[in-house]
Design an enzyme around this catalytic site. Structure first.
Site, PDB file in Angstrom:
ATOM      1  N   ASP A 114       0.833  -1.207   0.000  1.00  6.96           N
ATOM      2  CA  ASP A 114       0.000   0.000   0.000  1.00  6.96           C
ATOM      3  C   ASP A 114       0.867   1.257   0.000  1.00  6.96           C
ATOM      4  O   ASP A 114       2.091   1.190  -0.117  1.00  6.96           O
ATOM      5  CB  ASP A 114      -0.930  -0.060   1.216  1.00  6.96           C
ATOM      6  CG  ASP A 114      -2.174   0.802   1.084  1.00  6.96           C
ATOM      7  OD1 ASP A 114      -2.392   1.365  -0.001  1.00  6.96           O
ATOM      8  OD2 ASP A 114      -2.928   0.894   2.071  1.00  6.96           O
ATOM      9  N   HIS A 115       0.234   2.397   0.211  1.00  8.93           N
ATOM     10  CA  HIS A 115       0.858   3.720   0.119  1.00  8.93           C
ATOM     11  C   HIS A 115       2.329   3.765   0.534  1.00  8.93           C
ATOM     12  O   HIS A 115       2.677   3.403   1.651  1.00  8.93           O
ATOM     13  CB  HIS A 115       0.113   4.712   1.026  1.00  8.93           C
ATOM     14  CG  HIS A 115      -1.289   4.973   0.620  1.00  8.93           C
ATOM     15  ND1 HIS A 115      -1.656   6.038  -0.158  1.00  8.93           N
ATOM     16  CD2 HIS A 115      -2.438   4.299   0.885  1.00  8.93           C
ATOM     17  CE1 HIS A 115      -2.957   6.025  -0.362  1.00  8.93           C
ATOM     18  NE2 HIS A 115      -3.460   4.974   0.272  1.00  8.93           N
ATOM     19  N   GLU A 187      -3.742   8.138   7.364  1.00  8.59           N
ATOM     20  CA  GLU A 187      -3.550   6.730   7.044  1.00  8.59           C
ATOM     21  C   GLU A 187      -2.134   6.329   7.381  1.00  8.59           C
ATOM     22  O   GLU A 187      -1.168   6.883   6.846  1.00  8.59           O
ATOM     23  CB  GLU A 187      -3.826   6.469   5.553  1.00  8.59           C
ATOM     24  CG  GLU A 187      -3.505   5.059   5.078  1.00  8.59           C
ATOM     25  CD  GLU A 187      -4.581   4.040   5.407  1.00  8.59           C
ATOM     26  OE1 GLU A 187      -4.476   2.889   4.962  1.00  8.59           O
ATOM     27  OE2 GLU A 187      -5.533   4.399   6.120  1.00  8.59           O
ATOM     28  N   HIS A 231      -9.348   9.083   3.802  1.00  7.59           N
ATOM     29  CA  HIS A 231      -9.113   7.893   4.616  1.00  7.59           C
ATOM     30  C   HIS A 231      -9.869   7.994   5.939  1.00  7.59           C
ATOM     31  O   HIS A 231     -10.064   9.084   6.474  1.00  7.59           O
ATOM     32  CB  HIS A 231      -7.625   7.742   4.925  1.00  7.59           C
ATOM     33  CG  HIS A 231      -6.816   7.274   3.768  1.00  7.59           C
ATOM     34  ND1 HIS A 231      -5.643   7.879   3.377  1.00  7.59           N
ATOM     35  CD2 HIS A 231      -7.013   6.244   2.899  1.00  7.59           C
ATOM     36  CE1 HIS A 231      -5.150   7.248   2.329  1.00  7.59           C
ATOM     37  NE2 HIS A 231      -5.952   6.252   2.028  1.00  7.59           N
ATOM     38  N   HIS A 268      -9.500   4.850  -3.410  1.00  4.65           N
ATOM     39  CA  HIS A 268      -8.972   4.912  -2.051  1.00  4.65           C
ATOM     40  C   HIS A 268      -9.960   5.658  -1.159  1.00  4.65           C
ATOM     41  O   HIS A 268     -10.817   6.396  -1.635  1.00  4.65           O
ATOM     42  CB  HIS A 268      -7.637   5.656  -2.030  1.00  4.65           C
ATOM     43  CG  HIS A 268      -6.496   4.864  -2.555  1.00  4.65           C
ATOM     44  ND1 HIS A 268      -5.182   5.099  -2.190  1.00  4.65           N
ATOM     45  CD2 HIS A 268      -6.446   3.829  -3.418  1.00  4.65           C
ATOM     46  CE1 HIS A 268      -4.392   4.257  -2.806  1.00  4.65           C
ATOM     47  NE2 HIS A 268      -5.128   3.476  -3.569  1.00  4.65           N
ATOM     48  N   ASN A 290      -9.485   0.000  -2.089  1.00  2.00           N
ATOM     49  CA  ASN A 290      -8.809  -0.269  -0.828  1.00  2.00           C
ATOM     50  C   ASN A 290      -9.804  -0.307   0.329  1.00  2.00           C
ATOM     51  O   ASN A 290     -10.712   0.523   0.401  1.00  2.00           O
ATOM     52  CB  ASN A 290      -7.770   0.811  -0.539  1.00  2.00           C
ATOM     53  CG  ASN A 290      -6.515   0.651  -1.360  1.00  2.00           C
ATOM     54  OD1 ASN A 290      -6.476  -0.109  -2.329  1.00  2.00           O
ATOM     55  ND2 ASN A 290      -5.470   1.370  -0.984  1.00  2.00           N
TER      56      ASN A 290
END
Length: 364
Positions: A114-115, A187, A231, A268, A290
């Site tokens: 992920d990120h 996040e 998020h 996202h 996500n």
């Protein structure tokens, strides 16, 4: 792809982790059939098992992904993370665990990270080194794909860095996900909660410049374009998603390339989204969504419900409502309450798959 009825129609498809052309073909199949594959963040063997169990239950492909913080937790929070060493170790160990057990669940799995913000690039580099080593031995990378999130940087730096990494990833037939525009909220330690609202919405020109820069290198890239995403989870109405922008991105790119809907888009910050918003996003070419916040709560909720139901048996090793000398081991055994957590997470994972029309895609 439109003629296929099942992921098993895709040449080379198998149960377990898939990479390269096969993994990309799953995304092409999803786009053609207008469904999306949810990517669930995992932090332990227990959460990995919950995702795989749900995938088996709904009989469809799934994505498992590690964030930097989740990967570090996987290795153990007591380890020194200088140079992202613990996060790299946790990612690699987690990937091998997924690879070891996933075939037994009978569905294809796309294994993702992920990120990765600029400050976390040593983590990304460490995973890529592991991918390249695995490729030399097995002819495929350890992970199916990775995400670079340089959306906080100027667009030219963001895209230029993605170009550099995609060149490297192309050599091992790996997929890159990138982000243009910023996903708000917090996040994994990255706080975008105070970002200017205009940064939460990409323009068609923003998105197409990514496609124009990356497509000459490889077709295997996806774009997490911002359309108001945040998020975390919020009260209805607090997040202004504009899925109609995804249609604009596709239309603009289509006019430039002569192809219909050429973009592979990622959703996202979707926790708490309305079903209509999710469906609109999928119709516009979103192939991946996500999911983390909602499954974190689902996992905890299983423990919470168990504790409330069995509170009298969880106040000591001995003594419960049945008698002062009665043992409680069968209640406080981690296998008991963790299994309850897995059960509620399995249900939430399955629900998300249904929202994204990702059910029975492995039907034969």
């Amino acid at each position: 792809m439109a003629s296929y009825n099942s992921v098993w129609d895709i040449p080379g498809m198998k149960a377990g982790v898939v990479t390269g052309d096969v993994a990309w073909a799953i995304l092409e199949f999803a786009k053609a059939k207008k469904f999306a594959i949810p990517a669930f963040n995992v932090t332990s063997s227990s959460t990995i098992v919950a995702v795989l169990e749900a995938a088996k239950k709904i009989n469809s492909p799934i994505m498992i992904q590690f964030s930097q913080g989740g990967a570090q937790f996987m290795a153990g929070k007591a380890l020194d993370n200088t140079g992202q060493a613990a996060a790299i170790l946790g990612s690699v160990a987690g990937a091998h665990f997924v690879r070891a057990i996933a075939p037994s669940y009978g569905v294809p799995v796309i294994l993702h990270s992920d990120h990765c913000a600029k400050k976390l690039l040593p983590w990304f580099d460490g995973m890529l080194e592991a991918d390249e080593a695995y490729f030399k031995e097995h002819g495929e990378p350890l992970f199916s794909s990775h995400m670079l999130d340089l959306s906080e940087e100027p667009d030219d730096e963001n895209i230029g860095t993605c170009q550099k990494y995609l060149e490297r990833m192309k050599a091992i037939n790996q997929i890159l996900e990138m982000e243009i525009g910023i996903t708000g909220g917090v996040e994994d330690g990255v706080d975008n909660s105070g970002v200017s609202k205009d940064k939460l919405y990409s323009t068609p020109e923003d998105v197409f410049q990514v496609h124009a820069a990356l497509s000459p290198i490889s077709e295997k890239f996806t774009i997490a374009a911002a359309f108001g995403n945040v998020h975390g989870v919020y009260k209805p109405g607090n997040v202004k998603l504009r899925p109609e922008l995804l249609v604009d991105y596709q239309k603009f790119a289509g006019e430039k390339t002569g192809e219909e809907s050429p973009l592979f888009l990622v959703f996202h910050g979707g926790s708490g989204s309305e079903l209509s918003e999710i469906e609109s996003a999928v119709d516009a070419g979103v192939v991946k969504m996500n999911v983390d916040t909602d499954t974190q709560w689902a996992y905890w909720e299983g423990v919470l419900k168990f504790y409330k139901a069995k509170e009298g048996y969880l106040q000591g090793q001995i003594g419960n409502p049945e008698g002062e000398d009665k043992p409680n081991k069968s209640y406080y055994d981690p296998r008991k309450w963790m299994r309850e957590a897995e059960g509620t997470m399995v249900a939430r994972v399955a629900d998300q798959c249904k929202m994204l029309r990702n059910t029975d895609k492995c039907a034969k």
